[in-house]
Scaffold this motif. Structure first.
Motif, PDB file in Angstrom:
ATOM      1  N   LEU A 142      -4.493  22.513  -4.870  1.00 54.55           N
ATOM      2  CA  LEU A 142      -3.327  22.744  -5.796  1.00 54.55           C
ATOM      3  C   LEU A 142      -2.508  21.339  -5.646  1.00 54.55           C
ATOM      4  N   ILE A 143      -2.335  20.811  -4.426  1.00 54.36           N
ATOM      5  CA  ILE A 143      -1.428  19.678  -4.137  1.00 54.36           C
ATOM      6  C   ILE A 143      -2.144  18.451  -4.522  1.00 54.36           C
ATOM      7  N   GLU A 144      -3.415  18.597  -4.275  1.00 52.79           N
ATOM      8  CA  GLU A 144      -4.398  17.504  -4.932  1.00 52.79           C
ATOM      9  C   GLU A 144      -4.150  17.340  -6.262  1.00 52.79           C
ATOM     10  N   ASP A 145      -3.998  18.276  -6.973  1.00 54.10           N
ATOM     11  CA  ASP A 145      -3.887  18.193  -8.742  1.00 54.10           C
ATOM     12  C   ASP A 145      -2.632  17.788  -8.841  1.00 54.10           C
ATOM     13  N   SER A 146      -1.489  18.172  -8.322  1.00 57.58           N
ATOM     14  CA  SER A 146      -0.321  17.677  -8.369  1.00 57.58           C
ATOM     15  C   SER A 146      -0.056  16.405  -8.298  1.00 57.58           C
ATOM     16  N   LEU A 147      -0.637  15.709  -7.237  1.00 55.35           N
ATOM     17  CA  LEU A 147      -0.394  14.305  -6.925  1.00 55.35           C
ATOM     18  C   LEU A 147      -1.246  13.367  -7.842  1.00 55.35           C
ATOM     19  N   LEU A 148      -2.565  13.816  -8.140  1.00 54.24           N
ATOM     20  CA  LEU A 148      -3.263  13.095  -9.103  1.00 54.24           C
ATOM     21  C   LEU A 148      -2.624  13.195 -10.545  1.00 54.24           C
ATOM     22  N   GLN A 149      -2.086  14.243 -10.750  1.00 54.67           N
ATOM     23  CA  GLN A 149      -1.081  14.241 -12.052  1.00 54.67           C
ATOM     24  C   GLN A 149      -0.170  13.068 -12.236  1.00 54.67           C
ATOM     25  N   ARG A 150       0.429  12.622 -11.092  1.00 53.21           N
ATOM     26  CA  ARG A 150       1.354  11.615 -11.041  1.00 53.21           C
ATOM     27  C   ARG A 150       0.765  10.507 -11.273  1.00 53.21           C
ATOM     28  N   TYR A 151      -0.370  10.286 -10.746  1.00 54.92           N
ATOM     29  CA  TYR A 151      -1.078   9.012 -11.010  1.00 54.92           C
ATOM     30  C   TYR A 151      -1.850   8.684 -12.090  1.00 54.92           C
ATOM     31  N   PHE A 152      -2.584   9.736 -12.425  1.00 53.54           N
ATOM     32  CA  PHE A 152      -3.563   9.208 -13.434  1.00 53.54           C
ATOM     33  C   PHE A 152      -3.360   9.903 -15.110  1.00 53.54           C
ATOM     34  N   SER A 153      -3.901   9.312 -16.034  1.00 53.30           N
ATOM     35  CA  SER A 153      -3.764  10.068 -17.415  1.00 53.30           C
ATOM     36  C   SER A 153      -4.568  10.904 -17.424  1.00 53.30           C
ATOM     37  N   LYS A 154      -4.332  11.946 -18.409  1.00 56.17           N
ATOM     38  CA  LYS A 154      -5.265  13.152 -18.538  1.00 56.17           C
ATOM     39  C   LYS A 154      -6.580  12.615 -18.872  1.00 56.17           C
ATOM     40  N   GLU A 155      -6.751  11.578 -19.535  1.00 53.35           N
ATOM     41  CA  GLU A 155      -8.193  11.350 -20.022  1.00 53.35           C
ATOM     42  C   GLU A 155      -9.089  11.115 -19.037  1.00 53.35           C
ATOM     43  N   VAL A 156      -8.686  10.384 -17.676  1.00 57.94           N
ATOM     44  CA  VAL A 156      -9.364  10.041 -16.677  1.00 57.94           C
ATOM     45  C   VAL A 156      -9.416  11.405 -15.541  1.00 57.94           C
ATOM     46  N   ASP A 166     -14.864   8.765 -11.897  1.00 55.94           N
ATOM     47  CA  ASP A 166     -15.117   8.375 -10.447  1.00 55.94           C
ATOM     48  C   ASP A 166     -13.991   8.013  -9.603  1.00 55.94           C
ATOM     49  N   ILE A 167     -13.000   7.136 -10.445  1.00 53.93           N
ATOM     50  CA  ILE A 167     -11.678   6.991  -9.722  1.00 53.93           C
ATOM     51  C   ILE A 167     -10.915   8.023  -9.159  1.00 53.93           C
ATOM     52  N   VAL A 168     -10.887   9.067  -9.974  1.00 53.93           N
ATOM     53  CA  VAL A 168     -10.039  10.035  -9.522  1.00 53.93           C
ATOM     54  C   VAL A 168     -10.886  10.825  -8.336  1.00 53.93           C
ATOM     55  N   ARG A 169     -12.162  10.794  -8.292  1.00 56.07           N
ATOM     56  CA  ARG A 169     -12.776  11.667  -7.324  1.00 56.07           C
ATOM     57  C   ARG A 169     -12.526  10.919  -5.887  1.00 56.07           C
ATOM     58  N   ALA A 170     -12.769   9.599  -6.208  1.00 59.16           N
ATOM     59  CA  ALA A 170     -12.458   8.857  -5.159  1.00 59.16           C
ATOM     60  C   ALA A 170     -10.898   9.090  -4.496  1.00 59.16           C
ATOM     61  N   CYS A 171     -10.127   9.219  -5.370  1.00 60.44           N
ATOM     62  CA  CYS A 171      -8.671   9.350  -4.845  1.00 60.44           C
ATOM     63  C   CYS A 171      -8.410  10.768  -4.303  1.00 60.44           C
ATOM     64  N   ARG A 172      -9.067  11.639  -4.723  1.00 57.77           N
ATOM     65  CA  ARG A 172      -9.099  13.029  -4.021  1.00 57.77           C
ATOM     66  C   ARG A 172      -9.668  12.964  -2.875  1.00 57.77           C
ATOM     67  N   SER A 173     -10.560  12.240  -2.673  1.00 56.17           N
ATOM     68  CA  SER A 173     -11.257  12.093  -1.271  1.00 56.17           C
ATOM     69  C   SER A 173     -10.294  11.386  -0.551  1.00 56.17           C
ATOM     70  N   LEU A 174      -9.509  10.465  -0.763  1.00 54.39           N
ATOM     71  CA  LEU A 174      -8.541   9.618   0.031  1.00 54.39           C
ATOM     72  C   LEU A 174      -7.455  10.546   0.654  1.00 54.39           C
ATOM     73  N   LEU A 175      -7.065  11.411  -0.678  1.00 55.47           N
ATOM     74  CA  LEU A 175      -6.027  12.448  -0.090  1.00 55.47           C
ATOM     75  C   LEU A 175      -6.585  13.229   1.099  1.00 55.47           C
ATOM     76  N   VAL A 176      -7.619  13.753   0.894  1.00 56.23           N
ATOM     77  CA  VAL A 176      -8.159  14.761   1.859  1.00 56.23           C
ATOM     78  C   VAL A 176      -8.177  14.150   3.292  1.00 56.23           C
ATOM     79  N   GLU A 177      -8.582  13.170   3.286  1.00 48.10           N
ATOM     80  CA  GLU A 177      -8.941  12.285   4.536  1.00 48.10           C
ATOM     81  C   GLU A 177      -7.577  11.901   5.518  1.00 48.10           C
ATOM     82  N   ARG A 178      -6.638  12.083   4.691  1.00 47.61           N
ATOM     83  CA  ARG A 178      -5.203  11.447   5.258  1.00 47.61           C
ATOM     84  C   ARG A 178      -4.711  12.621   5.929  1.00 47.61           C
TER      85      ARG A 178
END
Length: 310
Positions: A142-156, A166-178
């Motif tokens: 839920l938090i990952e989706d919330s932060l990703l919504q701030r960062y990226f457009s709906k299309e990606v 790929d860029i959204v998946r990479a960002c999601r992975s970075l969030l989990v690792e922090r």
């Protein structure tokens, strides 16, 4: 609160040194061909250096003023006087605040989807809910989706019928690792920001603003551009893009940044041939930024954003 290291690796034409504060990762780059220094405040999805230890709970959460003053501490540590700054979203806010508080140390600002106003009640409440979930449950979907919504457009970001890019998946992975506690501290600091609109009127350094037209901070960017002195600032709107223009459409930044840097003598005028070709559709660069007085060169006319509407 401030951890810095002068360990660096050498490249043929520049040296890169990295240091970490409690809220964001920063890099100092020095071009060996000239005296210009660049201070980069990395996109907020990185948050803290990978592998960084959790900050002890007894350490107070820094205010935005503390974060801005830490920038000055880092520059002092590396022996830098004045620098060129690039920041994204919250990083743009911190570097703009730094520019207001330490104007003599900033040569220019490149801001991507910047924020300059205090959070609205809706944003404040929403951030509090996310922060509480993060504090008690750690990083979750839920938090990952919330932060990703701030960062990226709906299309990606994708949807039910479209997979994540790929860029959204990479960002999601970075969030989990922090460290989730460190991300919580970051959100607490930024949620406590205040309006710096009036301070923008005092800025005299050149400022280039990029914002995606699908960014949640689009109105903030327009507001900020309206407050800056138009003799020294320009707004570039990138179509079909979210907040992280640096990640979604970095090619859209190339031409505006090239002409921006010309004002600092980083490109020879003789390298120009023909009218500039912008990757934007349509190109929206303030005419004041491309004026001979601002850039120190002669440019052929291009279509620009002539006025700002808030």
């Amino acid at each position: 609160m401030l951890r810095a290291s002068k360990d660096c690796f050498c490249a043929p034409k520049r040296r890169r040194c990295c240091s970490t504060t409690s809220a964001y990762t920063i890099s100092v780059l020095r071009d060996t061909r000239c005296s210009h220094k660049f201070f980069l405040c990395n996109p907020p999805q990185v948050l803290l250096q990978l592998g960084a230890a959790s900050i002890p709970p007894e350490v107070p959460v820094p205010s935005v003023n503390d974060l801005a003053d830490q920038v000055a501490d880092v520059l002092d540590y590396f022996g830098l006087g004045s620098v060129m700054c690039l920041g994204v979203m919250a990083g743009a806010y911190i570097l703009t605040l730094f520019s207001i508080r330490h104007s003599s140390r900033v040569l220019g600002l490149i801001l991507v989807s910047p924020i300059c106003r205090a959070p609205s009640w809706t944003e404040w409440f929403y951030s509090k809910v996310v922060s509480n979930l993060l504090y008690f449950y750690g990083m979750c979907g839920l938090i990952e989706d919330s932060l990703l919504q701030r960062y990226f457009s709906k299309e990606v970001r994708g949807g039910t019928d479209v997979t994540e890019s790929d860029i959204v998946r990479a960002c999601r992975s970075l969030l989990v690792e922090r460290q989730s506690t460190n991300i919580w501290r970051f959100l607490q600091s930024i949620n406590g920001r205040y309006d710096i609109s009036e301070g923008l009127r005092r800025l005299r350094c050149r400022t280039l603003i990029f914002v995606g037209d699908s960014s949640l901070y689009y109105s903030d960017a327009l507001h900020m551009a309206s407050k800056l002195d138009r003799r020294y600032s320009a707004l570039v709107e990138v179509q079909a893009c979210g907040s992280l223009v640096t990640e979604e459409q970095p090619h859209a930044m190339l031409i505006p940044m090239e002409y921006f840097f010309m004002g600092y003598g980083l490109y020879r005028p003789s390298q120009l041939s023909g009218s500039p070709r912008s990757p934007l559709s349509p190109p929206r660069i303030s005419p004041e930024l491309l004026s001979p007085e601002s850039m120190g060169i002669k440019l052929k006319p291009i279509k620009t954003r002539a006025s700002l509407q808030v």
